[in-house]
Design a protein around this motif. Structure first.
Motif, PDB file in Angstrom:
ATOM      1  N   ILE A  53      -0.474  -0.552  -8.552  1.00  0.00           N
ATOM      2  CA  ILE A  53      -0.461  -0.544  -7.087  1.00  0.00           C
ATOM      3  C   ILE A  53       0.329   0.668  -6.604  1.00  0.00           C
ATOM      4  O   ILE A  53       1.032   1.315  -7.389  1.00  0.00           O
ATOM      5  CB  ILE A  53       0.148  -1.840  -6.504  1.00  0.00           C
ATOM      6  N   THR A  57       2.931  -0.487  -1.509  1.00  0.00           N
ATOM      7  CA  THR A  57       2.587  -1.900  -1.698  1.00  0.00           C
ATOM      8  C   THR A  57       3.689  -2.602  -2.488  1.00  0.00           C
ATOM      9  O   THR A  57       4.090  -3.718  -2.153  1.00  0.00           O
ATOM     10  CB  THR A  57       1.234  -2.036  -2.419  1.00  0.00           C
ATOM     11  N   GLU A  60       6.705  -3.544  -0.367  1.00  0.00           N
ATOM     12  CA  GLU A  60       6.564  -4.792   0.400  1.00  0.00           C
ATOM     13  C   GLU A  60       6.822  -6.009  -0.487  1.00  0.00           C
ATOM     14  O   GLU A  60       7.513  -6.946  -0.081  1.00  0.00           O
ATOM     15  CB  GLU A  60       5.171  -4.874   1.031  1.00  0.00           C
TER      16      GLU A  60
END
Length: 100
Positions: A53, A57, A60
């Motif tokens: 990823i 991302t 988060e």
């Protein structure tokens, strides 16, 4: 302890995978240029790379885990390193055991 935040954090397969990998970082991550995998934690870039990823991302996911108190972060140079907060995880396990 914010139980809702913990449950939200644990309700995601990728976050559970991160916590699992951080149990034994030397077994799951390659050596880092900066910081010890166990003492300092794992560089965010290595975690993002292993999950496939983007760093944004991952950021988060780590924000959610940090907010729940399940991981701790440490900045070394321009990098952020993460490790499990095993004391907090133990308290969460005890709470879930009592509640369920």
């Amino acid at each position: 302890m914010q139980e809702v935040d913990v449950l939200k954090a644990l309700a995601n397969e990728r976050r559970l995978q991160i916590l699992e990998w951080l149990k034994n970082p030397r077994a799951h991550f390659r050596a880092q240029a900066d910081g010890d995998l166990v003492e300092d934690g794992v560089c965010a870039l290595l975690i993002a790379e292993k999950l496939g990823i983007t760093p944004a991302t991952l950021s988060e996911h780590m924000r959610v885990l940090s907010h729940a108190g399940l991981v701790r972060s440490k900045r070394i140079k321009q990098w952020v390193f993460y490790r499990r907060d095993d004391d907090r995880i133990g308290a969460v396990k005890a709470l879930l055991h009592e509640t369920l």
